[in-house]
Design a protein around this motif. Structure first.
Motif, PDB file in Angstrom:
ATOM      1  N   TRP A 159       0.835  -1.209   0.000  1.00 47.84           N
ATOM      2  CA  TRP A 159       0.000   0.000   0.000  1.00 47.84           C
ATOM      3  C   TRP A 159       0.864   1.251   0.000  1.00 47.84           C
ATOM      4  O   TRP A 159       0.539   2.238  -0.668  1.00 47.84           O
ATOM      5  N   THR A 160       1.955   1.220   0.732  1.00 48.65           N
ATOM      6  CA  THR A 160       2.895   2.350   0.702  1.00 48.65           C
ATOM      7  C   THR A 160       3.509   2.485  -0.682  1.00 48.65           C
ATOM      8  O   THR A 160       3.708   3.599  -1.181  1.00 48.65           O
ATOM      9  N   LEU A 161       3.787   1.348  -1.307  1.00 49.21           N
ATOM     10  CA  LEU A 161       4.340   1.371  -2.662  1.00 49.21           C
ATOM     11  C   LEU A 161       3.348   2.009  -3.644  1.00 49.21           C
ATOM     12  O   LEU A 161       3.739   2.810  -4.500  1.00 49.21           O
ATOM     13  N   VAL A 162       2.078   1.665  -3.521  1.00 48.98           N
ATOM     14  CA  VAL A 162       1.057   2.266  -4.388  1.00 48.98           C
ATOM     15  C   VAL A 162       0.987   3.774  -4.168  1.00 48.98           C
ATOM     16  O   VAL A 162       0.893   4.561  -5.120  1.00 48.98           O
ATOM     17  N   GLY A 163       1.035   4.189  -2.911  1.00 47.33           N
ATOM     18  CA  GLY A 163       1.013   5.620  -2.613  1.00 47.33           C
ATOM     19  C   GLY A 163       2.201   6.357  -3.208  1.00 47.33           C
ATOM     20  O   GLY A 163       2.051   7.455  -3.769  1.00 47.33           O
ATOM     21  N   LEU A 164       3.387   5.758  -3.106  1.00 47.42           N
ATOM     22  CA  LEU A 164       4.578   6.370  -3.700  1.00 47.42           C
ATOM     23  C   LEU A 164       4.473   6.420  -5.221  1.00 47.42           C
ATOM     24  O   LEU A 164       4.938   7.385  -5.849  1.00 47.42           O
TER      25      LEU A 164
ATOM     26  N   VAL B 213      13.115   6.662 -12.709  1.00 46.32           N
ATOM     27  CA  VAL B 213      14.020   7.025 -11.604  1.00 46.32           C
ATOM     28  C   VAL B 213      13.544   6.379 -10.303  1.00 46.32           C
ATOM     29  O   VAL B 213      14.361   5.881  -9.514  1.00 46.32           O
ATOM     30  N   ALA B 214      12.232   6.367 -10.081  1.00 45.09           N
ATOM     31  CA  ALA B 214      11.700   5.718  -8.881  1.00 45.09           C
ATOM     32  C   ALA B 214      12.022   4.231  -8.871  1.00 45.09           C
ATOM     33  O   ALA B 214      12.376   3.667  -7.825  1.00 45.09           O
ATOM     34  N   LEU B 215      11.913   3.583 -10.034  1.00 45.86           N
ATOM     35  CA  LEU B 215      12.256   2.163 -10.117  1.00 45.86           C
ATOM     36  C   LEU B 215      13.730   1.928  -9.833  1.00 45.86           C
ATOM     37  O   LEU B 215      14.104   0.930  -9.206  1.00 45.86           O
ATOM     38  N   LEU B 216      14.584   2.845 -10.276  1.00 46.38           N
ATOM     39  CA  LEU B 216      16.018   2.723  -9.986  1.00 46.38           C
ATOM     40  C   LEU B 216      16.279   2.832  -8.486  1.00 46.38           C
ATOM     41  O   LEU B 216      17.116   2.102  -7.929  1.00 46.38           O
ATOM     42  N   ILE B 217      15.571   3.745  -7.812  1.00 42.44           N
ATOM     43  CA  ILE B 217      15.737   3.886  -6.363  1.00 42.44           C
ATOM     44  C   ILE B 217      15.266   2.629  -5.644  1.00 42.44           C
ATOM     45  O   ILE B 217      15.909   2.145  -4.698  1.00 42.44           O
ATOM     46  N   LEU B 218      14.143   2.061  -6.093  1.00 36.13           N
ATOM     47  CA  LEU B 218      13.658   0.824  -5.488  1.00 36.13           C
ATOM     48  C   LEU B 218      14.621  -0.334  -5.745  1.00 36.13           C
ATOM     49  O   LEU B 218      14.863  -1.163  -4.855  1.00 36.13           O
TER      50      LEU B 218
ATOM     51  N   ILE C 224      16.539  -2.689  -3.013  1.00 35.51           N
ATOM     52  CA  ILE C 224      16.528  -4.156  -3.010  1.00 35.51           C
ATOM     53  C   ILE C 224      17.946  -4.709  -2.948  1.00 35.51           C
ATOM     54  O   ILE C 224      18.223  -5.666  -2.220  1.00 35.51           O
ATOM     55  N   THR C 225      18.869  -4.117  -3.719  1.00 36.27           N
ATOM     56  CA  THR C 225      20.248  -4.619  -3.735  1.00 36.27           C
ATOM     57  C   THR C 225      20.962  -4.395  -2.407  1.00 36.27           C
ATOM     58  O   THR C 225      21.989  -5.047  -2.152  1.00 36.27           O
ATOM     59  N   GLN C 226      20.449  -3.508  -1.569  1.00 42.55           N
ATOM     60  CA  GLN C 226      21.052  -3.339  -0.247  1.00 42.55           C
ATOM     61  C   GLN C 226      20.894  -4.585   0.614  1.00 42.55           C
ATOM     62  O   GLN C 226      21.605  -4.759   1.601  1.00 42.55           O
TER      63      GLN C 226
END
Length: 519
Positions: free
Chosen positions: A286-291, A325-330, A334-336
């Motif tokens: 749900w937070t992902l949808v909001g973002l 850009v948002a997908l790159l940040i996500l 994930i890679t962290q």
């Protein structure tokens, strides 16, 4: 439009009814579910036969049995929906309800990937007709199309999982592989960009140097074991995508689109560190949808503010850049989780799995201590190989269809007229040709989706996924009519729904099609 939609839905429901009836009858008459029991030496076989006859209602003729089964389906309107029971006494609806999300996730990922890559390369090959790049892609396309999916799946397990996991123990790229990767990259980008021999040579040299340099740096810094992206990666790759998006959408000469897209990259870099406080382990969908909604809104606002004319194009371009850009940040977030994931006792340095949908041990830990990003990383690693296996076959179809359709459109009179008016080649290709070339592809998308569901049966078996393919195989081997019909009905419904969506896209892409009037 409503009349057209109503007529199409009625036709599809009739198709489902007739096909399910014929399938049920043919399956019921194709064999005897009691044959194995009759031939057994079990002293209680008569009791078993009587019990199974009652359970499966074998005393009722097949045509009447179908309508009893369909009655359970139609009882959904009175709250008593049922698909019957399997031979093991399990509720078929519950089995399918647990399996269908797995198959849809796999098929949807493969379809989207094949469309994005196949259509993009198909456009390039059409624009580079009869070039070496065109011939090479044609050869690769036919090669991929002819490969049996089970053989591809086995090769992927061997080289992209087992061999790759072995290599991660000492991830140093051999000089021969460095040079080979550089040559492949040089040939690819030289073919994509094209132009004079001098231009192709410069492109080849630049791509070769960049590829070798980047791979050498990644190898020497042991990056493959840490897999960190960081703010620099997001900035550089974001700018590259912004330029590509602007070039394809409006052209670099459209300054408002260019500035708004670059502003989205700058905005993404600026919020990189603050947004980390939001991307916590307890993150949810749900937070992902909001973002996602906020990202699109910010992109459209930037496009609106930068443009004084043709704001729609600027807003569209900025919004797409913001999403990338948002997908790159996500992806960076994930890679962290890569290092703790790979070094965990459940993975032991072998992150690319060969079987299963998730790591069961990690899934148990995540239930006790939720970590959205580690769960996402585990799911992505498990879906990579099956998705690639399904994508390889359908990719070839998209490349060939896109190339053929675009070449046909580019030779039409209205395209020659657009060129004669002095429009740029980008405008002629993207605004006048590409949209019309997509129209026949909508039919391919529907058939491809249905075909991938069939291919998923084999893929799920090879990679140990428990989805519709597993249930269908189980139903065939055990001659479980209720389970088989449940699988058939769901997959058929997905196929005809994809066909309906294809028809709607067809009418949306071509305004000349007058739906609902019979013309």
């Amino acid at each position: 439009m409503l009349t057209y939609l109503t007529r199409r839905v009625a036709q599809l429901l009739m198709i489902l009814f007739v096909s399910s009836y014929l399938t049920y009858i043919l399956l019921a008459w194709s064999g005897d579910p009691l044959e194995e029991i009759r031939l057994s030496s079990d002293p209680k076989k008569e009791q078993t036969i009587i019990a199974l006859t009652r359970q499966l209602d074998l005393d009722t003729p097949a045509p009447l049995r179908y309508f009893k089964w369909m009655g359970g389906m139609l009882s959904v309107f009175i709250g008593k929906f049922t698909m019957g029971e399997s031979r093991q006494g399990q509720n078929v609806a519950d089995l399918i309800g647990a399996a269908i999300p797995t198959t849809i996730r796999l098929v949807l990922a493969a379809t989207i990937l094949a469309m994005l890559v196949g259509i993009t390369i198909g456009v390039v090959t059409a624009l580079r007709q009869y070039s070496r790049f065109d011939y090479a892609i044609t050869f690769v396309s036919f090669l991929f199309f002819s490969l049996p999916i089970f053989w591809v799946a086995v090769l992927l397990k061997q080289f992209m999982s087992i061999s790759f996991n072995d290599w991660l123990a000492n991830p140093v790229i051999d000089p021969v592989w460095l040079i080979g990767a550089g040559i492949v990259a040089g040939i690819f980008w030289g073919g994509v960009i094209g132009g004079t021999f001098k231009r192709v040579l410069i492109t080849f040299a630049s791509a070769f140097t960049a590829t070798v340099s980047v791979l050498f740096w990644l190898s020497s810094t042991n990056w493959f074991n840490s897999l960190q992206l960081g703010i620099g990666f997001i900035a550089v790759v974001g700018v590259g995508f912004a330029l590509l998006i602007v070039t394809a959408s409006t052209g670099l000469s459209n300054k408002p689109s260019l500035y708004s897209s670059l502003a989205m990259v700058a905005f993404g870099v600026a919020i990189y560190y603050p947004i980390q406080s939001v991307l916590v382990k307890e993150f949810d969908l749900w937070t992902l949808v909001g973002l996602a909604v906020a990202t699109i809104a910010v992109g459209m606002l930037a496009g609106f503010l930068f443009a004084k004319e043709d704001r729609t194009a600027s807003m569209r371009t900025a919004a797409i850049t913001a999403i990338v850009v948002a997908l790159l940040i996500l992806l960076d977030r994930i890679t962290q989780e890569w290092v703790p994931y790979v070094t965990s006792d459940y993975v032991s340095g072998r992150p690319i799995p060969t079987v299963g949908q998730v790591n069961d041990l990690i899934a148990m830990d995540l239930q006790a201590a939720p970590n959205f990003w580690q769960g996402t990383l585990d799911g992505l690693l498990h879906i990579i190989l099956p998705t690639v296996a399904l994508t390889i076959g359908s990719f070839a179809g998209y490349v060939r269809y896109t190339r053929g359709n675009l070449l046909e459109v580019l030779n039409m009179d209205y395209v020659r007229t657009a060129r004669a008016k002095g429009l740029t080649e980008r405008t002629v290709v993207m605004r006048h040709s590409f949209r019309n070339a997509l129209i026949p592809l909508t039919t391919l998308m529907a058939w491809d989706f249905a075909g991938l569901i069939g291919g998923a049966i084999i893929t799920e078996s090879v990679f140990g996924w428990i989805g519709m393919g597993t249930l269908f195989r189980q139903a065939i081997f055990s001659f479980d009519l209720n389970l088989m019909m449940g699988c058939f009905l769901i997959t058929s419904a997905l196929a005809v729904t994809a066909n309906l969506v294809s028809d709607l896209l067809y009418s949306a892409l071509d305004p000349r099609i007058r739906v609902g009037t019979g013309e």
